[in-house]
Design a protein around this motif. Sequence first.
Motif, PDB file in Angstrom:
ATOM      1  N   LEU A 418     -86.903 -28.022  50.562  1.00 10.38           N
ATOM      2  CA  LEU A 418     -86.943 -26.683  50.709  1.00 10.38           C
ATOM      3  C   LEU A 418     -85.780 -25.953  51.304  1.00 10.38           C
ATOM      4  N   SER A 419     -85.488 -26.639  52.329  1.00  6.36           N
ATOM      5  CA  SER A 419     -84.135 -26.209  53.032  1.00  6.36           C
ATOM      6  C   SER A 419     -82.933 -26.049  52.187  1.00  6.36           C
ATOM      7  N   THR A 420     -82.856 -26.523  51.177  1.00  6.83           N
ATOM      8  CA  THR A 420     -81.633 -26.492  50.286  1.00  6.83           C
ATOM      9  C   THR A 420     -81.629 -25.234  49.393  1.00  6.83           C
ATOM     10  N   PHE A 421     -82.870 -24.469  49.305  1.00  8.67           N
ATOM     11  CA  PHE A 421     -83.009 -23.446  48.663  1.00  8.67           C
ATOM     12  C   PHE A 421     -82.609 -22.225  49.258  1.00  8.67           C
ATOM     13  N   THR A 422     -82.016 -21.216  48.508  1.00  5.97           N
ATOM     14  CA  THR A 422     -81.444 -19.889  49.212  1.00  5.97           C
ATOM     15  C   THR A 422     -82.495 -18.766  49.102  1.00  5.97           C
ATOM     16  N   PRO A 423     -82.412 -17.698  49.888  1.00  6.59           N
ATOM     17  CA  PRO A 423     -83.495 -16.667  49.698  1.00  6.59           C
ATOM     18  C   PRO A 423     -83.650 -16.085  48.250  1.00  6.59           C
ATOM     19  N   GLU A 424     -82.673 -16.244  47.276  1.00  7.28           N
ATOM     20  CA  GLU A 424     -82.577 -15.898  45.894  1.00  7.28           C
ATOM     21  C   GLU A 424     -83.775 -16.579  45.232  1.00  7.28           C
ATOM     22  N   ASP A 425     -83.791 -17.804  45.389  1.00  5.64           N
ATOM     23  CA  ASP A 425     -84.833 -18.628  44.769  1.00  5.64           C
ATOM     24  C   ASP A 425     -86.447 -18.499  44.925  1.00  5.64           C
ATOM     25  N   GLU A 426     -87.049 -18.685  43.801  1.00  7.67           N
ATOM     26  CA  GLU A 426     -88.342 -18.752  43.722  1.00  7.67           C
ATOM     27  C   GLU A 426     -89.028 -19.904  43.722  1.00  7.67           C
ATOM     28  N   ILE A 427     -90.006 -20.199  44.833  1.00  5.84           N
ATOM     29  CA  ILE A 427     -90.659 -21.509  44.874  1.00  5.84           C
ATOM     30  C   ILE A 427     -92.010 -21.048  44.979  1.00  5.84           C
ATOM     31  N   GLY A 428     -92.887 -22.050  44.440  1.00  9.64           N
ATOM     32  CA  GLY A 428     -94.243 -21.718  44.748  1.00  9.64           C
ATOM     33  C   GLY A 428     -95.078 -23.145  44.767  1.00  9.64           C
ATOM     34  N   LEU A 429     -96.288 -23.385  45.183  1.00 10.47           N
ATOM     35  CA  LEU A 429     -96.848 -24.602  45.692  1.00 10.47           C
ATOM     36  C   LEU A 429     -98.545 -24.711  45.082  1.00 10.47           C
ATOM     37  N   TRP A 430     -98.665 -25.767  44.152  1.00 11.73           N
ATOM     38  CA  TRP A 430    -100.030 -25.980  43.755  1.00 11.73           C
ATOM     39  C   TRP A 430    -100.264 -27.430  44.495  1.00 11.73           C
ATOM     40  N   GLU A 431    -101.505 -27.786  44.746  1.00 15.08           N
ATOM     41  CA  GLU A 431    -102.024 -28.963  44.987  1.00 15.08           C
ATOM     42  C   GLU A 431    -103.088 -29.374  43.992  1.00 15.08           C
ATOM     43  N   PHE A 432    -103.336 -30.690  43.714  1.00 12.50           N
ATOM     44  CA  PHE A 432    -104.384 -31.044  42.768  1.00 12.50           C
ATOM     45  C   PHE A 432    -104.867 -32.597  42.982  1.00 12.50           C
ATOM     46  N   SER A 433    -106.278 -32.462  42.690  1.00 11.32           N
ATOM     47  CA  SER A 433    -106.966 -33.658  42.648  1.00 11.32           C
ATOM     48  C   SER A 433    -107.970 -33.784  41.565  1.00 11.32           C
ATOM     49  N   THR A 434    -109.289 -33.810  41.820  1.00  8.03           N
ATOM     50  CA  THR A 434    -110.154 -33.714  40.848  1.00  8.03           C
ATOM     51  C   THR A 434    -111.293 -32.807  41.457  1.00  8.03           C
ATOM     52  N   LEU A 435    -111.927 -31.828  40.498  1.00  7.89           N
ATOM     53  CA  LEU A 435    -112.826 -30.723  41.073  1.00  7.89           C
ATOM     54  C   LEU A 435    -112.436 -30.116  42.150  1.00  7.89           C
TER      55      LEU A 435
END
Length: 588
Positions: A418-435
């Motif tokens: 994450l630290s290598t990306f600039t303010p112009e980059d767009e990043i999001g986060l999901w997590e997954f498992s079951t149910l």
Amino acid sequence: MGRHSSMPDEFGTAAVDPRPRSRGRSVALATALVLLVAAGTALAVRSDLLGLGDSCGDEVHLDVVASPDVAPALRAAADSAREQKVTSDGNCLDVSVTARDSYKVADVLRAGKGRSDYQVWVPDSDLWIQRVEQNAKATPVTAAGNVATSPIGIGMVPSAAKAFGWPQKTYSWTQLTGAAMQDDKLRLGAADPARSSTGLLALTKLAGAAKKSPAGDTQAAATAKALSQRTSDSDAQLMDTVARDDSGTEQGNPRRNEALVLSEQAAFAHNAEAADGGSLDLFYPKDGSPELNYPFSLVDEPSLSTDESRAAVRFMTLLSAPEGRAALEKHGFRTDGGASPDAVAARAGARSPQPYAEPTSQPPADEDVEETLGMWTITVQSARLTTVVDASASMGNWVPGRGESRMEVTKASMLAALSTFTPEDEIGLWEFSTLLDGDRDYKELVPTERLGDRKGSGTQRDRLSSAFTSLKPVPGGATGLYDTTLAAYKEATSSYRSGKFNAVVMVTDGVNEDPGSLSRSSLISQLEILADAEHPVPLIVIAVGPATDKDEVEQIAEATGGSGHQISDPADIQQVILKAIVQAGTKS
């Protein structure tokens, strides 16, 4: 000593050069000669097949494709051989040399679409051979030794060089480029590292130095961003951007560069053609200059005929002989066993005490080059990435030798990325498992938005950092891989951003464990339908640990034009992400 019957004919009547040569290159060349002769020329063992007389029979033709900077020197050597009726196995050696950008040749060979129309390739750096070798289906390339070298420095128009104290004052790479980042004090141009070995080697050197600073990866990305503001598509285009005089007319033109990241040979060639006042002075950074190394390489060597293989060997020996070295040095290259670099460096704009005679810096590690190129891609183009992290119970397992859980090491690596990306980059986060969220196996923790966007008291980068830090394995949770992959890919393709590098990055430590999900074949079919070559969104799947299926993640990722990777240590995630971005970029 008499001739050995299995070696190519001698170079005319020239005597053996008595000067000592660099042991490394001499050993490499000698080893290559022995191996190539043994492998491809077993038939040429009788003295009557070698053509050891003064006349030559039929012609043996050899097509060579070379980097545009070295092509004229190779062409001069080829013309000399033709005029002197140099032979290979008794046949006149007829070598044609074509100039072609190394990155273009590498892309064609990497694609592996049949045999090329040339037998020898001389790129400006072995970086391009490494790029070809990244694809197992690529046309094979066999490097046989380096024909020349040229260190990389920073050339400046005389007025700028004088202001910087040239030639008495020396600087590190970060000091020189830092000047360009301070209020546009110095207009510094460079060639695109994705297309230029010079640009990539210099940026890798800069990134390595920047990472030693407190700001680390953030400083490296800032340096890349600054360089990108004055980047040219190729080395040739870069040379056209320099101010052509030192009178102030073009020097004051903001579109003209006062300094360039370039090779010594490029400065040599520029100065040889420059009018009065249009020459460059050359700084050689005191922390070491990377160098171009011009590997002589056989293309699809197993398919070459005996005559072609031996003609290639023959031409390579000519280039390392006195006349061949003289041709290379005349065009501004350094050669082993040749004269000291003084004459070449002086014409390139060097003066003592600039450290032009000092050893060049060690070649960068492959992983450092890939990481730098990945950083460049996401820094310059800007990225839109949806990251999807496995939160199943098995992510709580310990990583051998680290004393931390798989999840903890994964979080640290993702935060580093994450630290290598600039303010112009767009990043999001999901997590997954079951149910994880009602009947769904996945949950969106942070929407994919611009890192510099501020909501409330923090930025998107702050929210992501907090979300990554808070990730925990779900007790009893299994791996709902298939449904999550499809959902994340649908979201990414539906929210595609033009002008950005769009991708989905998935990290999992297992195979699909949701019995109620769609099948692998159904997932792949739907991904193929969603994938759009005009709006590419490659899926990058990173499988961590022994419970993963490498074939599975590769099949899923390749359905979108992406790539699957299997690693044993989650600490490698950052490096793999950047490498995968480079691979996806070369496909688009």
